[in-house]
Structure formats: structure tokens, C-alpha cells
Design a protein around this motif. Sequence first.
Motif, short mmCIF file in Angstrom:
data_model
loop_
_atom_site.label_atom_id
_atom_site.label_comp_id
_atom_site.label_asym_id
_atom_site.label_seq_id
_atom_site.Cartn_x
_atom_site.Cartn_y
_atom_site.Cartn_z
N LEU A 113 0.79 -1.24 0.00
CA LEU A 113 0.00 0.00 0.00
C LEU A 113 0.82 1.29 0.00
O LEU A 113 0.27 2.37 0.06
CB LEU A 113 -0.94 0.01 1.21
CG LEU A 113 -1.92 -1.16 1.29
CD1 LEU A 113 -2.74 -1.07 2.54
CD2 LEU A 113 -2.84 -1.16 0.08
N SER A 114 2.15 1.15 -0.05
CA SER A 114 2.94 2.38 0.05
C SER A 114 2.99 3.14 -1.27
O SER A 114 3.52 4.23 -1.33
CB SER A 114 4.35 2.05 0.51
OG SER A 114 4.95 1.19 -0.41
N ARG A 136 -1.01 5.57 -5.41
CA ARG A 136 -1.71 5.97 -4.20
C ARG A 136 -3.04 6.65 -4.49
O ARG A 136 -4.01 6.47 -3.76
CB ARG A 136 -0.83 6.97 -3.44
CG ARG A 136 -0.03 6.39 -2.33
CD ARG A 136 0.90 7.46 -1.78
NE ARG A 136 0.17 8.61 -1.25
CZ ARG A 136 -0.50 8.61 -0.10
NH1 ARG A 136 -0.54 7.53 0.62
NH2 ARG A 136 -1.12 9.69 0.32
N GLU A 137 -3.07 7.42 -5.58
CA GLU A 137 -4.28 8.21 -5.86
C GLU A 137 -5.51 7.35 -5.98
O GLU A 137 -6.61 7.78 -5.69
CB GLU A 137 -4.13 8.99 -7.18
CG GLU A 137 -3.08 10.05 -7.19
CD GLU A 137 -1.77 9.49 -7.67
OE1 GLU A 137 -1.52 8.28 -7.47
OE2 GLU A 137 -0.97 10.25 -8.23
N VAL A 165 -9.45 6.67 3.02
CA VAL A 165 -9.09 6.23 4.36
C VAL A 165 -7.70 5.62 4.35
O VAL A 165 -6.85 5.91 5.20
CB VAL A 165 -10.09 5.17 4.85
CG1 VAL A 165 -9.82 4.82 6.30
CG2 VAL A 165 -11.50 5.66 4.66
N ILE A 166 -7.47 4.75 3.36
CA ILE A 166 -6.18 4.07 3.29
C ILE A 166 -5.08 5.06 2.95
O ILE A 166 -3.99 5.01 3.51
CB ILE A 166 -6.25 2.90 2.31
CG1 ILE A 166 -7.09 1.81 2.96
CG2 ILE A 166 -4.88 2.38 1.94
CD1 ILE A 166 -7.31 0.59 2.18
N GLN A 167 -5.38 6.01 2.08
CA GLN A 167 -4.37 7.02 1.77
C GLN A 167 -3.93 7.77 3.02
O GLN A 167 -2.75 7.99 3.25
CB GLN A 167 -4.93 8.02 0.77
CG GLN A 167 -4.97 7.50 -0.63
CD GLN A 167 -5.27 8.61 -1.61
OE1 GLN A 167 -4.81 9.72 -1.47
NE2 GLN A 167 -6.08 8.30 -2.61
N TYR A 168 -4.91 8.15 3.84
CA TYR A 168 -4.56 8.90 5.05
C TYR A 168 -3.81 8.01 6.04
O TYR A 168 -2.83 8.42 6.62
CB TYR A 168 -5.81 9.49 5.71
CG TYR A 168 -6.42 10.59 4.89
CD1 TYR A 168 -5.63 11.63 4.41
CD2 TYR A 168 -7.78 10.61 4.59
CE1 TYR A 168 -6.15 12.63 3.63
CE2 TYR A 168 -8.32 11.62 3.82
CZ TYR A 168 -7.51 12.63 3.34
OH TYR A 168 -8.03 13.63 2.57
N ASN A 215 7.22 4.31 4.80
CA ASN A 215 7.40 3.88 3.41
C ASN A 215 6.77 4.81 2.39
O ASN A 215 7.34 5.07 1.35
CB ASN A 215 6.77 2.50 3.21
CG ASN A 215 7.63 1.43 3.75
OD1 ASN A 215 8.05 1.53 4.89
ND2 ASN A 215 7.91 0.43 2.96
N THR A 216 5.55 5.25 2.69
CA THR A 216 4.83 6.10 1.75
C THR A 216 5.68 7.31 1.37
O THR A 216 5.83 7.63 0.20
CB THR A 216 3.53 6.56 2.39
OG1 THR A 216 2.93 5.43 3.00
CG2 THR A 216 2.60 7.15 1.39
N HIS A 217 6.24 7.95 2.39
CA HIS A 217 7.03 9.16 2.13
C HIS A 217 8.33 8.81 1.43
O HIS A 217 8.79 9.53 0.56
CB HIS A 217 7.31 9.88 3.44
CG HIS A 217 6.05 10.25 4.16
ND1 HIS A 217 5.32 11.37 3.83
CD2 HIS A 217 5.37 9.64 5.15
CE1 HIS A 217 4.26 11.42 4.60
NE2 HIS A 217 4.26 10.39 5.41
#
Lengths: 370, 441
Positions: free
Chosen positions: A300-301, A307-308, A313-316, A323-325
Motif C-alpha cells: 500500500l505504500s 496511491r491516488e 481512508v487508506i491514503q490517510y 514507506n509512503t514518504h
Amino acid sequence: MRIANILNLGIKELRGLARDPILLVLVAYSFTLSIYTAATAMPETLNRAAIAIVDEDHSPVSSRIVTALYPPFFVPPKLITQAEMDARMDAGLDTFALDIPPNFQRDLLAGKSPTIQLNVDATRSAQAFTGGGYVQAIVSAEVTEFLNRYRGTTKVPVDLALRARFNPELNKGWFGAISNIISSITMLAIVLTGAALIREREHGTIEHLLVMPVTPLEIMISKIWSMGLVVLIASSVALVVVVQGLLNIPIAGSLLLFMLGTALMLFATTSLGIFLATIAGSMPQFGLLLMLVLLPLQVLSGTMTPRESMPDVIQYLMLAAPNTHFVMLAQAVLFRGAGLSVVWPQLLALILIGTVLFALALRRFRQFLR
Amino acid sequence: MHAGKVLVSDAPSGIIESRSARSLDEAFIAYLEEAIEQQPGARQSTVGKAVPDERRGASKARASLPFLDLRRTLAYTQRESLELRRDPIRGTLAILGTLILMFVMGYGINMDVQNLAFAVLDRDDTTVSRDYALQISGSRFFTEKAPLRDYADLDRRMTNGEISLAIEIPPGFGRDVARGKDVQIGAWIDGAMPARAETVRGYVQGMHTNWLTQKARERYGAAATVGAFNLEIRYRYNPSIESLTAMVPAMIPILLLMIPAMLAVLSVVREKELGSIINFYVTPVTRMEFLIGKQLPYIGLAFMNFFMLSAFAVFAFRVPFTGSFFALTVAALLYVIFTTGMGLVISAFMKSQIAAIFGTSVITLIPAVQYSGLIDPVSSLEGMGALIGRLYPTTYFVTISRGTFSKGLGFSDLASSYIPLLIAVPVIYALGAMLLKKQAQ
């Protein structure tokens, strides 16, 4: 807090790692062969898609279509009968099946606009969605070209010049290599620190530390710097030797900036490793927790799907994951050549997440030692 | 105990009862008498009552023949399930964790690309050019951001990832279109994430063609409206192209690989690290008895997980189930035997728990997520990845899961996918027996 203590404790960790040859082999594997495999295995979105054609027309135009579908986008199409089509799609042999109806050419020239049916196996998500467009474009081009010899054109002369920036050929391997480095970094940082801590407790060597004049903070920092250093070195080797050297993937931005990001990422993930170890009482529990954390981080990262397109909810929620960053930072720096002025929000986020995780881990770690 | 053989093992009251004796001493004597009576029989290997039959198996096993003594196997099963039962956190994690993962991933993985940010560099600014931009911003795939001022602006905003598509409309666009002169619209796509870029490219091309047809219709009237031919796309098995329908059946195999393997992986190596492996070294239990006995509780747990995941998919995610559930269940059973077995093989091979955990994550996570057809079909993979994909049983269980869930298939249609699973099970046992040593090195 004494620097000498931290240094010596860290060296102790490194010695421990050096004496586990299987572990070293695994570290080496995940930063070399694993990345190389991922980069070379990843097809461009439409690569060797399995297609079959039911040609009920057997006309010049239908054979034009058959010959237009060729590698590397498609495997050479198999000519099948209508009856075979269902069975082959059920068995998953073909992703696409094109059905050209009888008298297609006759109807086409008579202006009756006949219909070609394209069956897509929609369970094969990625290939199905992009591939459908390709087939459509190829078939249209062939039919139009065929028709143009018979009729004048009636099209508006506006051309669309599509260019992909930062990765002109949209080579998936580029991204595959980087996303694998990222997942190796996460996996190693968490496993090495967390599992090492639990091992000390299970073997009772944590008692040795407790009777020494060192503080929990010193123990924790020593674990973080030593394991972080190992992973940092391994990932730079991976980037320079495997990605730039073997795979010839151009890196647009500054390696140093990426390394700074990696160091911050490691600060966050090693803290996370210690935190997880303090939550899990034993190695088996840690193993499960690890899976519970690694799988979402990996999937999910934003390395697998954009991501878009995830639900809000999952994005937040995923904004709380380092990892996301780090994925955003890696994309920006390595491919788009972004500098500090662009990626500072990600660096800041990593520092913030790292500090929070560190503080949480330290609190739990103090209780853990009692 | 008689002549080095355990005759009975039970609670004292149970032993007394089983020989209907008055005290433990009496029961003990009764057992001994029975054992002495049977000894000559056993030595001459005449098959008599039920007991010698079982004992012959045991003595064969002691001669290190791969014969399975059920009692010893089940003893290990009991030992392992007790460990599992007395660690409720682990059991809960295994069950709840699987469900949470399923939930998060099912919703999170979405192949549909939506809400992509784009901006327009409109150097023409006429009704025609605005019409073109509107066509894109009107679709659900794109969200329009503030217009671009110049190339520097385009560069900056694309570099920081603010927009993934930039459209440049040249000056004099409206005029040139009206005159029928060749013009070119520029589109830049952010290629940093190739899969997304590919989708964007498809969308843009589609919209461009649409716009052209629409313009042609406006200008040439009916002559252009008759499309030369139609291409009708049928999305089979998942007509509304639901991401959930495509992803959830493929998530089940991945979760059934990672969690059971991680559960089983520590069972042997943990005994090695903590020292209790000595029980295995010094007792007559054989390698297969040890492995299978330890594996059974994990198979049970994983199998329960499978039913839960399927129920969750059908009832919570509303993924339609169209095929034979029995076929899926059989495949799942084979598959969890393989996945737990794989955990045990790693466990038998590794010397430290850290290496075992790490090894399991390396061996399961990446191949399962990347090479088993979750996103890219195995047929399109290349090089080592393709080889891994073909060898890895997860690939075949993904095919069976998708086949039974979405394609309405049963045993006969999927036969070719069962064969690799059937082969994988003995292979994993052979590997386990090979790697597990009866003596510390």
C-alpha cells in the motif's frame, strides 16, 4: 549517554551479525539478486500478452489484423475456433480472444459497420485493462489503413504527441528495481533490529547488558546505528552496482540526497523494529507481527499501485507509514531529478515519523528491560 | 515402562481405569504381564493381536525406515498444539491478522487509476482549445489543477509530483483546426511510475480519439458518423471490472502462504535455539513423524483461516462465488500442506530464529506478491522472475482461486493446476526430511 558506550555496543551488534553466515547471505541476496530479478522480470505493462483469434472471415483484412499483433506486446496469436475460445479462456491460456465475424470485410466495405468482439479475461487486472486499449488501437489502425485505400479520409488533422517524461520508454524494470530496494530496506531494518532484540531476551544476554553501566537509550541507539549502517551500505551498493552498473538504469537526481532519505527512513524503520519487538513477547509472535506490518507496507505504500486510486481512508492511514514518504522521495529524487527544495516535506515527514516511533519504542523498551 | 518401551502414558486415574484395576500398582502389573506375554510373539513376528502390529511399526521406525508411527506423530501434534493454545496472542494474531490484512489489501489494491492530477498549458485560449481541455477534465479519471504558465512551471510541478499529466495546446490551435491544417497537441506523462503512466496514456489516447470523432461529426456531418466498424469489448468473468473481484480471490493464496509459513517456520529452529531439540535427537521419533506431527496443528489453523477468508470474501466483500467450492477446498488443503511444509523446511535448514524469520519473508513476500500473477500474469514475466513464477505453487493456487471464484470452474477445468500442487507436497516433505538432521552438527 556516552558516545563510547554506544559505539562499543554497536560494534557488538555488528559482530553478532557477522557470525551468522546464513543471515549475511540473505542480506546479500535481497540487495543484489532479488533486485536484479525484479528489474528484469517486470514486463512493460503489455508484454507477451496471450491472445487468440477466432477468424471466421478469412479475408485480407482479417489476416492483416492477425499479423499486426506480434511480440513484444503479444505472443504470436493462436488461431482457434469459436468452440475452443471458452475453454481456453476458462483455463487461463489466453488473456484476450478476438472474434472476427464472418463476412467482416464485405460488411466493412459495404459500410454496414460490422462488430468485432474482443473478450478480455478481466481477472487478470493489469494486463486486461491496458491491453484492451492496445488491441483496440491496433485493430482500428489496421482497419482504417485498409479502408483508406478504398475511401478518402474524413478525419480532423489533429495529432497527439504523447511523451513520457523521466522514463521515456516506460520501462517497468526501473521502477521495479527501486521498489524492491525499498522493500528490502524495510524488511531488513525491522527484522535485524527487532529479532536481534528478542533473541537477546530469549537467550538471557539482555541480563548482561542490564548489569553493565549502560542506559536503555544507549542500547537502543547502538542497535539503530549498527543495523542502520549495514542496511545503508547494502542499499548504496545495490543502487550503484546493481541498478546503475548491471541494469544501466539512469539515475537523474543526487545519490547523496537519496542516501540522506534512506538514513532517515532507516531511523524510522529500525525504531519500528524495536517497537514491534517490545510488543511481541516471543519470536513466534514477532514473526506474525512482522508479516502483519510488512505486507501492507509493501503493497500500500504506492510501489505496486498508485496511491491516488486507493480509498481516502487508506491514503490517510498510509501517511503514517514511513514507506509512503520514502517511496515519494525515491521517485522524485531518482527519476525526476528533484532536489532538496522539492523533497523537503518528505524528509520532514520521515524525521517526524522516525522521532515518534523512536520515542514510543524507547518508552516500551524501558519497560521491556525491567 | 518395560524393556525400554513405554507401555502406556495417561493420567493415573486413566491408567487404573483402563485395566479396571483397584490401584495404580495393580494396573502397572497388569501392563507388565501383558507386555511379557506378548514378547515372544513379537520376536517371532507372528501377527496376533492388535498391539504387536503397532509395535512392529515402531521397531521398524527405530531401524530408521521411513515408517510413520501414528502415536509418536500425534504426540508431537499434541505438543505443538499445546504450545499454540497456550500462546493465545499468537493464535489471535494469526486469525485476526489474516482478516485485517485481507480487509486492508482488498480495499487498498486498486488497479483502476482515478483522480489523476493534470494541468493544461493553453497557448491558444480559444473555444476550441478550451473544449479540448474540458473533454479531459470532465472525465472521472482526471482532476484539473491550476493552468500551467510556462515550461518552467510545467517542469517544476511535474518534478515535485503535483501533476501526472500536462497537456500543451499550441498557439493558433483553433484556427488551424478550422482550416484543416495539421496541428499537434503535446502531452507529457510522468513516467516515474510506469504502470500508472501506461494507464494515463491509454486514457489520453482514448479521449483524444473521442474528441476527434466528435469534431469530425460536427464538421463532416453524417458521412463521418458511420464508424467503419465497432469493437465490442467484453470483460469476461468480471463484467463491471470490479477491482475487488479481481484482487480478493488472488489475495487468499498470498495470505495463506505468508501467515501459515510464518507460523510454522519457528517450530523446529526454535527448539534448536532453545535446546529442546535434544528430545528429537535422543528419542526414537523419526524425521517424518517429527515433521508431520509438528505440521498438523498448523495445517488445521491455516485451513480454518482458509474458510474464514472465503467467507469474508463472499459475505463481506460480496465477491460472487461461481464455481465449485469443493474444488477450491481440496486445492486449499493441498496448498496449506505445502505452505506450512515450506515453513518447516526453512525451519529445519536454518540455525537461528532471526535467519528463519528473515528467510521466510524473503522467500514468501516478494515471489508471492510479484511473480505469482497477482498483478502481472505469469505468462508475461521474463527471466528469473518467469522461472520463479512457474515453479512457485502460489501461481497455481491463484489460478484455481480465480477460476473457482470468478470463472465458475470445477475440478476438470482446472486439472492442470492441481498437478503442480500435488507434486509440491511430496517435494517439500522430501526436502524437509533431507535437511532435518537426527544429530546436531
